[in-house]
Motif scaffolding. Structure first.
Motif, PDB file in Angstrom:
ATOM      1  N   CYS A  30       0.840  -1.210   0.000  1.00  0.00           N
ATOM      2  CA  CYS A  30       0.000   0.000   0.000  1.00  0.00           C
ATOM      3  C   CYS A  30       0.871   1.255   0.000  1.00  0.00           C
ATOM      4  N   ASN A  31       1.937   1.240   0.786  1.00  0.00           N
ATOM      5  CA  ASN A  31       2.832   2.394   0.827  1.00  0.00           C
ATOM      6  C   ASN A  31       3.451   2.675  -0.534  1.00  0.00           C
ATOM      7  N   THR A  56      -5.129   8.668  -4.073  1.00  0.00           N
ATOM      8  CA  THR A  56      -4.422   8.521  -2.798  1.00  0.00           C
ATOM      9  C   THR A  56      -5.424   8.517  -1.657  1.00  0.00           C
ATOM     10  N   HIS A  57      -6.349   9.443  -1.698  1.00  0.00           N
ATOM     11  CA  HIS A  57      -7.371   9.531  -0.659  1.00  0.00           C
ATOM     12  C   HIS A  57      -8.208   8.253  -0.609  1.00  0.00           C
ATOM     13  N   GLU A  58      -8.589   7.738  -1.769  1.00  0.00           N
ATOM     14  CA  GLU A  58      -9.370   6.497  -1.826  1.00  0.00           C
ATOM     15  C   GLU A  58      -8.584   5.328  -1.239  1.00  0.00           C
ATOM     16  N   LEU A  59      -7.297   5.273  -1.532  1.00  0.00           N
ATOM     17  CA  LEU A  59      -6.480   4.187  -1.000  1.00  0.00           C
ATOM     18  C   LEU A  59      -6.348   4.287   0.517  1.00  0.00           C
ATOM     19  N   PHE A  60      -6.222   5.506   1.048  1.00  0.00           N
ATOM     20  CA  PHE A  60      -6.215   5.666   2.502  1.00  0.00           C
ATOM     21  C   PHE A  60      -7.512   5.137   3.110  1.00  0.00           C
ATOM     22  N   LYS A  61      -8.637   5.406   2.464  1.00  0.00           N
ATOM     23  CA  LYS A  61      -9.920   4.902   2.967  1.00  0.00           C
ATOM     24  C   LYS A  61      -9.957   3.379   2.930  1.00  0.00           C
ATOM     25  N   ALA A 121      -2.398  -1.230   8.981  1.00  0.00           N
ATOM     26  CA  ALA A 121      -1.667  -0.247   9.764  1.00  0.00           C
ATOM     27  C   ALA A 121      -1.171   0.869   8.862  1.00  0.00           C
ATOM     28  N   ILE A 122      -1.456   2.094   9.245  1.00  0.00           N
ATOM     29  CA  ILE A 122      -0.871   3.244   8.573  1.00  0.00           C
ATOM     30  C   ILE A 122       0.366   3.576   9.382  1.00  0.00           C
ATOM     31  N   ASP A 123       1.530   3.250   8.814  1.00  0.00           N
ATOM     32  CA  ASP A 123       2.776   3.372   9.562  1.00  0.00           C
ATOM     33  C   ASP A 123       3.479   4.700   9.282  1.00  0.00           C
ATOM     34  N   THR A 152       3.758   5.663   5.583  1.00  0.00           N
ATOM     35  CA  THR A 152       2.513   6.170   5.018  1.00  0.00           C
ATOM     36  C   THR A 152       2.312   7.620   5.416  1.00  0.00           C
ATOM     37  N   CYS A 153       2.489   7.916   6.689  1.00  0.00           N
ATOM     38  CA  CYS A 153       2.313   9.284   7.178  1.00  0.00           C
ATOM     39  C   CYS A 153       3.336  10.228   6.556  1.00  0.00           C
ATOM     40  N   ASN A 154       4.570   9.762   6.413  1.00  0.00           N
ATOM     41  CA  ASN A 154       5.616  10.578   5.821  1.00  0.00           C
ATOM     42  C   ASN A 154       5.255  10.957   4.382  1.00  0.00           C
TER      43      ASN A 154
END
Length: 108
Positions: free
Chosen positions: A63-64, A79-84, A92-94, A97-99
């Motif tokens: 995913c990252n 990108t937004h859709e993939l976050f959802k 886990a959003i690690d 991902t946040c970076n």
């Protein structure tokens, strides 16, 4: 390594993709992550998404790679859709991902 550099661009990436499928390792998320990154680096985000979509339960690292590729190519709504999707699959959003998210201007 296998996809570290792309001396022949898209042709090289597609050739390696075909070898991965032929050698029955198409469900290897490590190789898929490398291939997603290669396609995105070459600007072929649709091909990257095709590889990504082969996994019904992608791991965070895959995913990252897709998130990073979307952001580098300015595909912000995807990108937004993939976050959802990541949230709904309890992935886990690690810190990677946040970076990615914090380093790129995108509007959700």
């Amino acid at each position: 390594w296998l996809l570290q550099e792309y001396p022949h661009g898209l042709l090289h990436a597609k050739s390696i993709h075909a070898q991965i499928i032929t050698n029955s390792v198409s469900k290897d998320q490590f190789l898929a992550t490398k291939l997603v990154k290669a396609y995105c680096d070459l600007g072929h985000v649709g091909n990257a998404r095709h590889v990504f979509d082969q996994f019904s339960q992608p791991k965070t690292i895959l995913c990252n790679a897709m998130v990073g590729g979307y952001l580098r190519n300015e595909w912000y709504s995807e990108t937004h859709e993939l976050f959802k999707i990541m949230g709904s699959c309890n992935l886990a959003i690690d810190s990677y991902t946040c970076n990615y998210a914090l380093r790129h201007p995108w509007d959700c």
